[in-house]
Design a protein around this motif. Sequence first.
Motif, mmCIF file in Angstrom:
data_model
loop_
_atom_site.group_PDB
_atom_site.id
_atom_site.type_symbol
_atom_site.label_atom_id
_atom_site.label_comp_id
_atom_site.label_asym_id
_atom_site.label_seq_id
_atom_site.Cartn_x
_atom_site.Cartn_y
_atom_site.Cartn_z
ATOM 1 N N VAL A 28 53.198 8.678 -12.828
ATOM 2 C CA VAL A 28 52.939 10.108 -12.930
ATOM 3 C C VAL A 28 52.113 10.568 -11.738
ATOM 4 C CG1 VAL A 28 53.080 10.217 -15.437
ATOM 5 C CG2 VAL A 28 50.897 9.719 -14.376
ATOM 6 N N GLN A 29 52.397 11.778 -11.302
ATOM 7 C CA GLN A 29 51.573 12.453 -10.321
ATOM 8 C C GLN A 29 51.037 13.741 -10.949
ATOM 9 O OE1 GLN A 29 53.759 12.958 -6.667
ATOM 10 N NE2 GLN A 29 53.928 10.745 -6.280
ATOM 11 N N PHE A 30 50.024 14.298 -10.337
ATOM 12 C CA PHE A 30 49.301 15.386 -10.977
ATOM 13 C C PHE A 30 49.308 16.617 -10.082
ATOM 14 C CE2 PHE A 30 47.662 11.372 -12.455
ATOM 15 C CZ PHE A 30 47.665 11.518 -13.836
ATOM 16 N N GLN A 31 49.801 17.737 -10.645
ATOM 17 C CA GLN A 31 49.782 19.009 -9.930
ATOM 18 C C GLN A 31 48.637 19.852 -10.475
ATOM 19 O OE1 GLN A 31 53.116 21.705 -10.534
ATOM 20 N NE2 GLN A 31 53.008 22.367 -8.394
ATOM 21 N N PRO A 32 47.790 20.383 -9.591
ATOM 22 C CA PRO A 32 46.613 21.124 -10.068
ATOM 23 C C PRO A 32 47.005 22.404 -10.813
ATOM 24 C CG PRO A 32 46.400 20.535 -7.748
ATOM 25 C CD PRO A 32 47.828 20.269 -8.121
ATOM 26 N N ILE A 33 46.225 22.723 -11.807
ATOM 27 C CA ILE A 33 46.294 24.004 -12.508
ATOM 28 C C ILE A 33 44.968 24.699 -12.237
ATOM 29 C CG2 ILE A 33 46.477 25.147 -14.747
ATOM 30 C CD1 ILE A 33 48.146 22.810 -15.714
ATOM 31 N N MET A 34 45.026 25.869 -11.585
ATOM 32 C CA MET A 34 43.836 26.516 -11.063
ATOM 33 C C MET A 34 43.417 27.711 -11.927
ATOM 34 S SD MET A 34 43.401 24.631 -8.410
ATOM 35 C CE MET A 34 42.117 25.558 -7.554
ATOM 36 N N ASP A 35 42.114 27.921 -11.947
ATOM 37 C CA ASP A 35 41.553 29.171 -12.461
ATOM 38 C C ASP A 35 41.540 30.144 -11.298
ATOM 39 O OD1 ASP A 35 39.981 31.292 -13.327
ATOM 40 O OD2 ASP A 35 38.647 30.008 -14.499
ATOM 41 N N LEU A 57 57.815 9.323 -32.549
ATOM 42 C CA LEU A 57 56.852 10.039 -31.718
ATOM 43 C C LEU A 57 55.472 10.075 -32.353
ATOM 44 C CD1 LEU A 57 56.155 11.815 -29.293
ATOM 45 C CD2 LEU A 57 56.906 13.796 -30.626
ATOM 46 N N LEU A 58 55.403 10.425 -33.642
ATOM 47 C CA LEU A 58 54.100 10.550 -34.294
ATOM 48 C C LEU A 58 53.364 9.223 -34.334
ATOM 49 C CD1 LEU A 58 54.898 12.956 -37.279
ATOM 50 C CD2 LEU A 58 53.840 13.496 -35.089
ATOM 51 N N SER A 59 54.080 8.143 -34.658
ATOM 52 C CA SER A 59 53.413 6.840 -34.707
ATOM 53 C C SER A 59 52.940 6.413 -33.319
ATOM 54 C CB SER A 59 54.355 5.784 -35.301
ATOM 55 O OG SER A 59 55.534 5.684 -34.526
ATOM 56 N N ASP A 60 53.748 6.698 -32.270
ATOM 57 C CA ASP A 60 53.332 6.363 -30.909
ATOM 58 C C ASP A 60 52.084 7.154 -30.516
ATOM 59 O OD1 ASP A 60 55.405 4.606 -30.714
ATOM 60 O OD2 ASP A 60 56.728 5.957 -29.591
ATOM 61 N N MET A 61 52.089 8.453 -30.777
ATOM 62 C CA MET A 61 50.941 9.280 -30.425
ATOM 63 C C MET A 61 49.700 8.857 -31.202
ATOM 64 S SD MET A 61 51.808 11.440 -28.057
ATOM 65 C CE MET A 61 52.826 10.120 -27.383
ATOM 66 N N GLU A 106 62.328 7.583 -24.915
ATOM 67 C CA GLU A 106 61.105 7.239 -25.636
ATOM 68 C C GLU A 106 60.211 6.356 -24.785
ATOM 69 O OE1 GLU A 106 61.393 6.041 -29.723
ATOM 70 O OE2 GLU A 106 63.388 6.932 -29.911
ATOM 71 N N ARG A 107 60.809 5.377 -24.110
ATOM 72 C CA ARG A 107 60.016 4.512 -23.229
ATOM 73 C C ARG A 107 59.423 5.319 -22.083
ATOM 74 N NH1 ARG A 107 64.018 -0.056 -21.419
ATOM 75 N NH2 ARG A 107 62.155 -0.663 -20.186
ATOM 76 N N LEU A 108 60.237 6.222 -21.538
ATOM 77 C CA LEU A 108 59.765 7.030 -20.429
ATOM 78 C C LEU A 108 58.627 7.954 -20.862
ATOM 79 C CD1 LEU A 108 60.288 7.757 -17.449
ATOM 80 C CD2 LEU A 108 61.869 9.532 -18.243
ATOM 81 N N GLY A 109 58.794 8.592 -21.999
ATOM 82 C CA GLY A 109 57.752 9.494 -22.488
ATOM 83 C C GLY A 109 56.475 8.753 -22.832
ATOM 84 N N ARG A 110 56.605 7.577 -23.433
ATOM 85 C CA ARG A 110 55.418 6.793 -23.763
ATOM 86 C C ARG A 110 54.694 6.355 -22.485
ATOM 87 N NH1 ARG A 110 53.602 4.023 -28.256
ATOM 88 N NH2 ARG A 110 52.213 2.263 -27.795
ATOM 89 N N LEU A 111 55.478 5.975 -21.463
ATOM 90 C CA LEU A 111 54.871 5.570 -20.194
ATOM 91 C C LEU A 111 54.106 6.729 -19.555
ATOM 92 C CD1 LEU A 111 54.557 3.453 -17.928
ATOM 93 C CD2 LEU A 111 56.710 4.303 -16.967
ATOM 94 N N ALA A 112 54.713 7.918 -19.570
ATOM 95 C CA ALA A 112 54.045 9.081 -18.994
ATOM 96 C C ALA A 112 52.744 9.389 -19.725
ATOM 97 C CB ALA A 112 54.973 10.289 -19.025
ATOM 98 N N PHE A 113 52.773 9.322 -21.040
ATOM 99 C CA PHE A 113 51.576 9.633 -21.824
ATOM 100 C C PHE A 113 50.496 8.575 -21.591
ATOM 101 C CE2 PHE A 113 48.906 9.990 -25.556
ATOM 102 C CZ PHE A 113 48.793 11.353 -25.712
#
Length: 959
Positions: A716-723, A805-809, A762-769
């Motif tokens: 994952v990479q991170f894009q800033p969210i600005m005020d 999803l719920l059990s993974d989270m 599911e694997r991809l989403g779990r990896l991102a989280f």
Amino acid sequence: MRQLLALVVLLLLAAIGPAGAQEVDIVPAPEDVNAVNLTSAVSVRPGENGKIELSTAPGEDGIIRRIGVLASQSGTNPNWAVFALRNDSDAQIDRLLVAPFFRLPGSGVFRPDLGALRMTALTPSAGIRPVRLPDREADVFEVTLDPGATVTFVAELSGNTLPELYLWKPDAYRDYVNSFTLFRGVVLGVAALAAVFLTIMFVVRGRGIFPATAAFAWAVLTYLLIDFGIFGPLLGISNGSTQPFRAAAEAGIATTLFAFLFIYLNLHRWHLRFITLALALTVVFLALFGFAFFQPAVASTIARLVLALLALTGFFLILLLALRGYDRAVLLVPTWIIYIAWIFYGWLVITGQVSNDVAQPAIAGGLVLIVMLLGFTSVQHAFSEGQVSIGTLSEVERRALALTGSGDFVFDWNIERDRVSVSDELCIRLGERRGSLRGAIKRWLDRIHPDDRDRFRTAFDTLVELRRGKVSTDIRLAAHDGSHRTFRMRVKPVLGGDGQVTRIVGTLQDVNEDRASRDRLLHDAVHDSLTGLPNKQLLLDRLERALTRAKLPNGIKPAVFLIDIDRFMELEERVGHSAADSVLLAISRRIARIMRPLDTVARLSGDQFAVILASEAAAGKIAETAEQIRKALKSPFNFGERDLSLTASIGVTIYDGNPATADDVLRDAELAMYYAKRLGGDRIEAYRASARSIAAYSRASEEDLDRGLRHGELEVQFQPIMDIHSGEIAGAEALMRWNHPQRGIVPPEEFVPLAERTGMIERLGRLAFEQAAGQTRDWLRQLPVPDEFFVSVNLSPTQLQTETLLSDMRSLVSQDRQVASHLKLEITEGQAMSNPEHSAYMLSALKAMGLRLALDDFGTGHSSLSYLHRFPVDTIKIPAPFVQMADDSGLSHTQVPIIRSIVALATELDLLVIAEGVETLEEIERLQQLNCQFAQGFAFGAAMTGVEFTKKLAAQLGR
């Protein structure tokens, strides 16, 4: 002159003498009659100054004499009873004059005669002085009459009247008394045994019925002891002075009978007002006991009227409850009929219409019979319910209250009587009149849905046969309007004394709404919310079953169509989302009209449909059906005042019998569809060998993605969210990137759909989280990150629909709950609206874990405002097309009010607003003017690695 005066005196005496003699009736004493009732011949006269003077009856010589009698106690002025007896025989005879203390016949209803001492002394005009004989129940004097003598008797009365007086032969009177001794002994013995037995039953069983019945039995026993002349000697008083005790005993019978009726019928459970009424009447009856010792006649009047009133009101109450099927009332009907008969006979006796010697003993015997019947009824009912009621009466009451509070309905099948009894509330719930569901089990079975009858019958037969176990099952019952409601039945068998099942009892719970909600959720989970067609999950399940059937001998090999509408996105941009939805709905109906019952039509995604054709096996027929679909979709759609024309690319594949999964067959149809699109669309293409290169490339991509997930090529990479008001970093959005060893950076638009199609999402989403959560944890440890800082992670549509999803989270959040409050999950509005009910449930569960939620692409989905309050989101994101509008485009005049409305709505709902795709300073200034606080886009920087973002964040925080 002296001779004339003597003559006048003689004439006066002659005139007075016969007149005085006529005032006393003479009753002959017959030799052949055992008893003579002298009551009608007795003349009661008042005394004068403690004495009486009267003329006697004419003697055997015809002479009338004057006698005077003084009261036995000086200073009193009693009444006197005068009568005359004549002995017509030539022998001296002895007789007994008997004045009973109490006689029930003729005692009266109002202010009845409760008995008293009758004669204080008896004085004859001639002959031997009468002798008082001891007797427990009457004043008895033995008189002797000489042959041919006429004797006038003057009796000094203890009261004002002499209700009854009898002349008995001595031997006959003793035989009369002895003849009732055995009867009285039997009656007293039975009454005493009943009272003792019922008292013991109360001690052993602890039921409220037994003390009430025992109290009634003791009250009856006390009355009989008084009536039989035993109670007075026990207290050391004369039986002529027991009037208060007799009145109190009658009041006790009325009170205890009322208590028995109230407790036995459980009237306190029918209505709370019955309890208030019972308490008030109990206080009145208790006061009646004390009042009996001051005004016995009045107290007895009230008690006798209460007994009559109980007979009438009790009969109607018992009859009403019996008609409703209340078992206790049914058991009491015979006894109460006998009680009413006893009350009627008692009325005849106390009013004097029946006055023979058997009347009073019959009343006593009937009273004991009622005691026995009530006791038998109580014991029978207690033992018949002994197998059902567990614990004390209070425990039973608690369970009854708990059942009432639960809202469940009682079900009771009495097998011996073949009678089903249910709560009246169930009849009301089904729209029927009260009591209509009671009756034989056959009538009940007719109300059950035909599909549930065999299961119901089998379950009950099993309980009866095994004599143990429980049944918990859902059944559908027919309502008055013909519809069916679903109830959850929980029943168990009840064994009788012989070990056999006597009844099946339990509860019915109305689960119709729950069942409907569950069915609706199940339907929504496998159906498209817009068209109502099966979704991809249900399509694959049906296709897998069709492939299984195709492997059987003579099995039909299914054909699969994959239909994609050409240039549908362009149409959506022209007519808008709502109109595009209407077109999709019309497309689904046109396709469904061509299909047959064996076929399946499904919607896979926005403008993609699939068909499983199982009704045709010939290739020509399959091609003809595909052509019908193409022509049907090409036919113009009338939309308002204009017609819309569409074309479709259709891929067709026919299962060839080789080993393949449903996913493989659907992918073959998809490849054929893409081939049709490559050739210009509006055509039908079958899966062919030329498409295998595409399939091979797809398989290679799948293998690459699997390898990349295993070897850590995705991060994952991170894009800033600005005020945009303070210019500080408020958060970041985690974006997955794939660094392929040969191809370099693979865009998300390519590998995310691939992951969804191949089941690796599911694997991809779990990896991102996991990566986003790990980086956030490092920031929290290394930097003074404010509480408002957040990291957004995207959820794909497939992830939201998965069960894991719920059990993974939950598993990831449990590792560090502090991190959860800084993580924000993003779902698109269209994704949430694909299945609103399921989305609301999933989002609520995620929110409960402490995660934040954001609604992406706000304003581009379906009915967003009507569902916004149902989704527990705390952030909405304005999509880039709304933000990236130049002033000279002409559209900013409409988009600016939309953004302003979104910001105002978010402010009212206390939601954050983030504008996406901000690229220029002009867009930032416009957003600032519209009070939008947060934004992200290339104007603030592209997505960067965690290390780079850490440096930028540390610089802002001064570290």
